[in-house]
Write an enzyme that holds these catalytic residues in place. Structure first.
Site, PDB file in Angstrom:
ATOM      1  CE  LYS A  42     -12.344   4.053 -38.598  1.00 39.13           C
ATOM      2  NZ  LYS A  42     -11.413   4.255 -39.812  1.00 39.13           N
TER       3      LYS A  42
ATOM      4  NE  ARG B 284      -8.188   6.062 -35.420  1.00 43.87           N
ATOM      5  CZ  ARG B 284      -8.411   5.326 -37.157  1.00 43.87           C
ATOM      6  NH1 ARG B 284      -8.558   5.958 -37.559  1.00 43.87           N
ATOM      7  NH2 ARG B 284      -7.435   3.600 -36.853  1.00 43.87           N
TER       8      ARG B 284
ATOM      9  NE  ARG C 289      -7.259  -3.522 -43.617  1.00 46.50           N
ATOM     10  CZ  ARG C 289      -8.130  -2.686 -42.549  1.00 46.50           C
ATOM     11  NH1 ARG C 289      -9.319  -2.000 -42.866  1.00 46.50           N
ATOM     12  NH2 ARG C 289      -7.135  -1.683 -41.846  1.00 46.50           N
TER      13      ARG C 289
ATOM     14  NE  ARG D 215      -3.431  -0.337 -43.179  1.00 46.56           N
ATOM     15  CZ  ARG D 215      -4.710   0.612 -42.317  1.00 46.56           C
ATOM     16  NH1 ARG D 215      -5.600   0.541 -43.118  1.00 46.56           N
ATOM     17  NH2 ARG D 215      -4.250   1.109 -41.266  1.00 46.56           N
TER      18      ARG D 215
ATOM     19  NE  ARG E  61      -4.384  -1.139 -37.554  1.00 49.09           N
ATOM     20  CZ  ARG E  61      -4.640  -1.259 -38.176  1.00 49.09           C
ATOM     21  NH1 ARG E  61      -4.271  -3.200 -38.147  1.00 49.09           N
ATOM     22  NH2 ARG E  61      -5.507  -0.797 -39.061  1.00 49.09           N
TER      23      ARG E  61
HETATM   24  P1  AMP Z   1      -6.631   3.900 -40.337  1.00 48.42           P
HETATM   25  O1  AMP Z   1      -6.145   3.802 -41.959  1.00 48.42           O
HETATM   26  O2  AMP Z   1      -7.426   4.485 -39.977  1.00 48.42           O
HETATM   27  O3  AMP Z   1      -6.914   2.492 -40.009  1.00 48.42           O
HETATM   28  O4  AMP Z   1      -5.479   4.592 -39.866  1.00 48.42           O
HETATM   29  C1  AMP Z   1      -4.115   3.479 -40.079  1.00 48.42           C
HETATM   30  C2  AMP Z   1      -3.311   4.734 -38.639  1.00 48.42           C
HETATM   31  O5  AMP Z   1      -3.200   5.611 -38.882  1.00 48.42           O
HETATM   32  C3  AMP Z   1      -3.254   4.041 -37.727  1.00 48.42           C
HETATM   33  O6  AMP Z   1      -3.594   3.089 -36.936  1.00 48.42           O
HETATM   34  C4  AMP Z   1      -3.132   5.110 -36.929  1.00 48.42           C
HETATM   35  O7  AMP Z   1      -1.784   5.382 -36.373  1.00 48.42           O
HETATM   36  C5  AMP Z   1      -3.179   6.327 -37.858  1.00 48.42           C
HETATM   37  N1  AMP Z   1      -4.083   7.614 -37.618  1.00 48.42           N
HETATM   38  C6  AMP Z   1      -5.098   7.615 -38.512  1.00 48.42           C
HETATM   39  N2  AMP Z   1      -6.336   8.445 -37.995  1.00 48.42           N
HETATM   40  C7  AMP Z   1      -5.450   8.986 -36.998  1.00 48.42           C
HETATM   41  C8  AMP Z   1      -6.311   9.626 -35.678  1.00 48.42           C
HETATM   42  N3  AMP Z   1      -7.266   9.969 -36.180  1.00 48.42           N
HETATM   43  N4  AMP Z   1      -5.396  10.068 -35.062  1.00 48.42           N
HETATM   44  C9  AMP Z   1      -4.057   9.022 -35.043  1.00 48.42           C
HETATM   45  N5  AMP Z   1      -3.539   8.693 -35.756  1.00 48.42           N
HETATM   46  C10 AMP Z   1      -4.422   7.990 -37.051  1.00 48.42           C
END
Ligand code: AMP
Length: 217
Positions: free
Chosen positions: A13, A88, A127, A160, A171
């Protein structure tokens, strides 16, 4: 026009949202990127968010919602945005609807990028992300032209910490528990569109552009 892009970690995404936002001239609002920037800058928000991120947990709703609503007030996001990684949780989805309704706006579409779990686990390991522009690469599926360097901006690539196998698996569990209900929430509001994310990047991109009524370049 406000569009939500929902998908599991490593569903693609982030890559797609960035391109789609450019093609549709909409702001790209990615909560994961916003949190990582805050962590890098060492702000209070970053310090608090990092405690959750390192464990593969979702950042508390109150912190996340406040950050997104503030971001949506910025001039580039007033006409519309592609929301990547938000909402989320059901609480976030409801808060977003309320904030938009207060501006006489609403979610036009929620796009669910669907990828089988085995494919997600394969993608999560391997990744690499650009430290500078956040472009993503994969050792096997989308390697950078030069090892450790971003094709787009020449920035340094890093893995990451939350992509480590145990955290990545957690996750995914968090995603199934908290984010799958959000998909049903938007289905109930008749704005949900499902796109097959288990295809090449280009094929997914074309399907997404079709959802927006655009012909792929
Ligand atoms: P992502 O890059 O979208 O995978 O986000 C990395 C991390 O940021 C996630 O594993 C969460 O810890 C935090 N995070 C990102 N978006 C959200 C959200 N909408 N609600 C809560 N935590 C978030």
């Amino acid at each position: 026009m406000y569009v939500v892009l929902i998908g599991a970690p490593a569903s693609g995404k982030g890559t797609q949202a960035k391109e789609l936002a450019e093609a549709c001239e909409l702001a790209h609002v990615a909560t994961g990127d916003l949190f990582r920037e805050a962590v890098q800058r060492g702000t209070e928000l970053g310090r608090r968010a990092k405690l959750y991120m390192d464990r593969g947990e979702l950042v508390a709703d109150a912190l996340t919602i406040a950050m997104v609503i503030e971001r949506l007030e910025e001039p580039d996001a007033r006409p519309g945005a592609i929301l990547d990684g938000f909402p989320r949780t059901l609480e976030q989805a409801r808060a977003l609807d309320e904030a938009l309704a207060a501006r006489q706006q609403r979610i036009a579409r929620a796009i669910y990028l669907k990828v089988p779990t085995e494919a997600l686990l394969r993608r999560l390991s391997g990744r690499w992300i650009c430290l500078h522009c956040q472009a993503t690469f994969h050792e096997l599926y989308q390697p950078p032209a030069s090892t450790g360097r971003c094709d787009r901006c020449g920035g340094e690539l890093y893995q990451r910490p939350d992509d480590q196998p145990a955290t990545a698996r957690h996750r995914l569990e968090v995603y199934f528990e908290h984010t799958l209900p959000v998909i049903e929430y938007y289905r109930g509001r008749s704005v949900l569109v499902e796109v097959d994310g288990d295809q090449s990047i280009q094929e997914v991109r074309e399907d997404l552009l079709r959802v927006f009524g655009k012909v792929a370049a």
